[in-house]
Motif scaffolding. Structure first.
Motif, mmCIF file in Angstrom:
data_model
loop_
_atom_site.group_PDB
_atom_site.id
_atom_site.type_symbol
_atom_site.label_atom_id
_atom_site.label_comp_id
_atom_site.label_asym_id
_atom_site.label_seq_id
_atom_site.Cartn_x
_atom_site.Cartn_y
_atom_site.Cartn_z
ATOM 1 N N HIS A 133 0.843 -1.206 0.000
ATOM 2 C CA HIS A 133 0.000 0.000 0.000
ATOM 3 C C HIS A 133 0.874 1.251 0.000
ATOM 4 C CE1 HIS A 133 -3.003 -2.912 1.461
ATOM 5 N NE2 HIS A 133 -3.858 -2.131 0.827
ATOM 6 N N LEU A 134 1.945 1.195 0.757
ATOM 7 C CA LEU A 134 2.865 2.323 0.840
ATOM 8 C C LEU A 134 3.609 2.501 -0.489
ATOM 9 C CD1 LEU A 134 3.742 4.478 2.792
ATOM 10 C CD2 LEU A 134 5.453 2.913 3.697
ATOM 11 N N ALA A 135 3.981 1.389 -1.115
ATOM 12 C CA ALA A 135 4.639 1.468 -2.424
ATOM 13 C C ALA A 135 3.711 2.158 -3.427
ATOM 14 C CB ALA A 135 5.005 0.072 -2.914
ATOM 15 N N GLN A 136 2.424 1.811 -3.400
ATOM 16 C CA GLN A 136 1.484 2.435 -4.331
ATOM 17 C C GLN A 136 1.348 3.928 -4.039
ATOM 18 O OE1 GLN A 136 0.049 0.737 -7.054
ATOM 19 N NE2 GLN A 136 -0.140 2.897 -7.581
ATOM 20 N N ALA A 137 1.380 4.305 -2.765
ATOM 21 C CA ALA A 137 1.291 5.726 -2.416
ATOM 22 C C ALA A 137 2.504 6.490 -2.950
ATOM 23 C CB ALA A 137 1.177 5.885 -0.900
ATOM 24 N N TYR A 138 3.698 5.912 -2.826
ATOM 25 C CA TYR A 138 4.897 6.548 -3.378
ATOM 26 C C TYR A 138 4.796 6.663 -4.896
ATOM 27 C CZ TYR A 138 7.428 5.945 1.076
ATOM 28 O OH TYR A 138 7.844 6.011 2.382
ATOM 29 N N GLU A 139 4.332 5.600 -5.528
ATOM 30 C CA GLU A 139 4.216 5.599 -6.986
ATOM 31 C C GLU A 139 3.195 6.638 -7.448
ATOM 32 O OE1 GLU A 139 3.115 2.377 -10.389
ATOM 33 O OE2 GLU A 139 4.329 1.646 -8.724
ATOM 34 N N ASP A 140 2.084 6.739 -6.747
ATOM 35 C CA ASP A 140 1.063 7.722 -7.108
ATOM 36 C C ASP A 140 1.613 9.143 -7.003
ATOM 37 O OD1 ASP A 140 -0.763 5.694 -7.590
ATOM 38 O OD2 ASP A 140 -1.750 5.890 -5.632
ATOM 39 N N LEU A 141 2.335 9.439 -5.927
ATOM 40 C CA LEU A 141 2.905 10.777 -5.774
ATOM 41 C C LEU A 141 3.945 11.041 -6.860
ATOM 42 C CD1 LEU A 141 3.051 13.454 -4.345
ATOM 43 C CD2 LEU A 141 4.576 12.411 -2.648
ATOM 44 N N SER A 142 4.671 10.017 -7.258
ATOM 45 C CA SER A 142 5.658 10.208 -8.331
ATOM 46 C C SER A 142 4.985 10.634 -9.633
ATOM 47 C CB SER A 142 6.507 8.945 -8.529
ATOM 48 O OG SER A 142 5.832 7.970 -9.278
ATOM 49 N N LYS A 143 3.752 10.174 -9.862
ATOM 50 C CA LYS A 143 3.014 10.567 -11.071
ATOM 51 C C LYS A 143 2.724 12.065 -11.064
ATOM 52 C CE LYS A 143 0.847 6.059 -11.535
ATOM 53 N NZ LYS A 143 -0.387 5.290 -11.335
ATOM 54 N N ALA A 144 2.335 12.587 -9.903
ATOM 55 C CA ALA A 144 2.070 14.027 -9.805
ATOM 56 C C ALA A 144 3.358 14.822 -10.003
ATOM 57 C CB ALA A 144 1.436 14.363 -8.454
ATOM 58 N N GLU A 145 4.446 14.334 -9.433
ATOM 59 C CA GLU A 145 5.735 15.028 -9.582
ATOM 60 C C GLU A 145 6.155 15.020 -11.048
ATOM 61 O OE1 GLU A 145 6.237 16.712 -7.208
ATOM 62 O OE2 GLU A 145 6.209 15.683 -5.311
ATOM 63 N N ASN A 146 5.884 13.922 -11.747
ATOM 64 C CA ASN A 146 6.181 13.850 -13.174
ATOM 65 C C ASN A 146 5.384 14.902 -13.936
ATOM 66 O OD1 ASN A 146 5.128 12.884 -15.928
ATOM 67 N ND2 ASN A 146 6.982 11.682 -15.681
ATOM 68 N N ALA A 147 4.095 14.978 -13.647
ATOM 69 C CA ALA A 147 3.237 15.937 -14.333
ATOM 70 C C ALA A 147 3.668 17.372 -14.053
ATOM 71 C CB ALA A 147 1.778 15.727 -13.914
ATOM 72 N N LEU A 148 4.220 17.615 -12.872
ATOM 73 C CA LEU A 148 4.712 18.949 -12.524
ATOM 74 C C LEU A 148 6.092 19.228 -13.114
ATOM 75 C CD1 LEU A 148 3.544 19.031 -8.800
ATOM 76 C CD2 LEU A 148 2.911 20.704 -10.556
ATOM 77 N N GLY A 149 6.687 18.210 -13.737
ATOM 78 C CA GLY A 149 8.015 18.384 -14.322
ATOM 79 C C GLY A 149 9.145 18.289 -13.312
ATOM 80 N N LEU A 150 8.849 17.751 -12.143
ATOM 81 C CA LEU A 150 9.854 17.621 -11.077
ATOM 82 C C LEU A 150 10.476 16.228 -11.144
ATOM 83 C CD1 LEU A 150 7.735 19.312 -8.265
ATOM 84 C CD2 LEU A 150 9.527 20.360 -9.665
ATOM 85 N N VAL A 151 11.373 16.036 -12.096
ATOM 86 C CA VAL A 151 11.919 14.716 -12.387
ATOM 87 C C VAL A 151 12.696 14.151 -11.197
ATOM 88 C CG1 VAL A 151 13.399 13.400 -13.950
ATOM 89 C CG2 VAL A 151 11.994 15.243 -14.840
ATOM 90 N N ALA A 152 13.474 14.979 -10.526
ATOM 91 C CA ALA A 152 14.249 14.483 -9.377
ATOM 92 C C ALA A 152 13.320 14.001 -8.259
ATOM 93 C CB ALA A 152 15.191 15.564 -8.858
ATOM 94 N N GLU A 153 12.239 14.727 -8.016
ATOM 95 C CA GLU A 153 11.269 14.311 -6.998
ATOM 96 C C GLU A 153 10.532 13.047 -7.443
ATOM 97 O OE1 GLU A 153 10.456 15.605 -3.755
ATOM 98 O OE2 GLU A 153 12.477 16.271 -4.208
ATOM 99 N N GLU A 154 10.165 13.009 -8.712
ATOM 100 C CA GLU A 154 9.512 11.812 -9.247
ATOM 101 C C GLU A 154 10.404 10.597 -9.021
ATOM 102 O OE1 GLU A 154 8.105 9.772 -13.462
ATOM 103 O OE2 GLU A 154 9.194 11.660 -13.510
ATOM 104 N N ALA A 155 11.668 10.744 -9.367
ATOM 105 C CA ALA A 155 12.611 9.629 -9.230
ATOM 106 C C ALA A 155 12.775 9.221 -7.773
ATOM 107 C CB ALA A 155 13.962 10.011 -9.825
ATOM 108 N N ARG A 156 12.828 10.198 -6.887
ATOM 109 C CA ARG A 156 12.994 9.890 -5.451
ATOM 110 C C ARG A 156 11.841 9.036 -4.933
ATOM 111 N NH1 ARG A 156 12.151 12.592 -0.311
ATOM 112 N NH2 ARG A 156 10.940 14.227 -1.304
ATOM 113 N N TYR A 157 10.616 9.422 -5.244
ATOM 114 C CA TYR A 157 9.463 8.650 -4.774
ATOM 115 C C TYR A 157 9.354 7.312 -5.490
ATOM 116 C CZ TYR A 157 7.987 12.565 -1.963
ATOM 117 O OH TYR A 157 7.942 13.548 -1.012
#
Length: 194
Positions: free
Chosen positions: A53-77
């Motif tokens: 469940h926690l992995a899915q939460a990290y993955e979901d947040l990475s999608k938002a970071e991707n859409a915002l163009g925050l590649v480093a944050e996307e990669a971190r999550y």
């Protein structure tokens, strides 16, 4: 594992997550990120550190970071999610292979800063190729795309011999599929000097 008293809390986290993903799809990115961060904060309190469940939460947040163009944050999550997925999904899982493929791309765009980030991407792609070959067949377009990505990684690593070998594989697969005019073939031939 969550306690029975956490049902309302997890329902609220799920509501935030679903709304956040919907906001992301609608282009309301700041609101999406806010809602997904709330869901993640709740999930981090409720679920055990290695829970899917926690992995899915990290993955979901990475999608938002991707859409915002925050590649480093996307990669971190996404790396956090992958640590859990690697521990919980079967090694030959197609779902895990697709996630490894995405992480390999992220490693190229936003290296972890560690020495050998290219080595990490290479290792992931070799696992992806093995799983894709098993699932789709040795001469599938999916395998060709993974080899194309591997060629890029090998070039970044300055291992030009390995990059050429991967490109040769792309060309051979596309020709076997009857796709000699495929863009991947043109890229591969250009890289190989044909």
């Amino acid at each position: 594992q969550r306690a029975a008293g956490d049902r309302e809390t997890t329902r609220y986290a799920d509501t935030c997550r679903y709304r956040g993903l919907a906001e992301c799809a609608l282009g309301e990115l700041d609101e999406a990120e806010k809602l997904l961060r709330i869901a993640l904060a709740i999930d981090e309190e409720v679920w055990a550190p290695g829970d899917p469940h926690l992995a899915q939460a990290y993955e979901d947040l990475s999608k938002a970071e991707n859409a915002l163009g925050l590649v480093a944050e996307e990669a971190r999550y996404y790396r956090r999610a992958m640590a859990i997925w690697e521990a919980t999904l079967p090694a030959d899982s197609l779902s895990l292979a697709k996630r490894r493929y995405h992480l390999a791309k992220l490693e190229q765009l936003a290296p972890s800063g560690e020495r050998g980030a290219g080595d990490t991407a290479q290792r992931l792609l070799l696992l992806v190729i093995a799983t894709f070959a098993q699932a789709y067949g040795e001469n599938s377009l999916e395998v060709a795309k993974a080899y194309e990505q591997l060629a890029d990684v090998e070039e970044d690593r300055q291992d030009y011999k390995a990059a050429c070998a991967a490109e040769r594989r792309v060309v051979a697969i596309c020709e076997a599929l009857g796709r000699p005019d495929d863009e991947m073939v043109a890229d591969g031939c250009q890289r190989l000097g044909y």
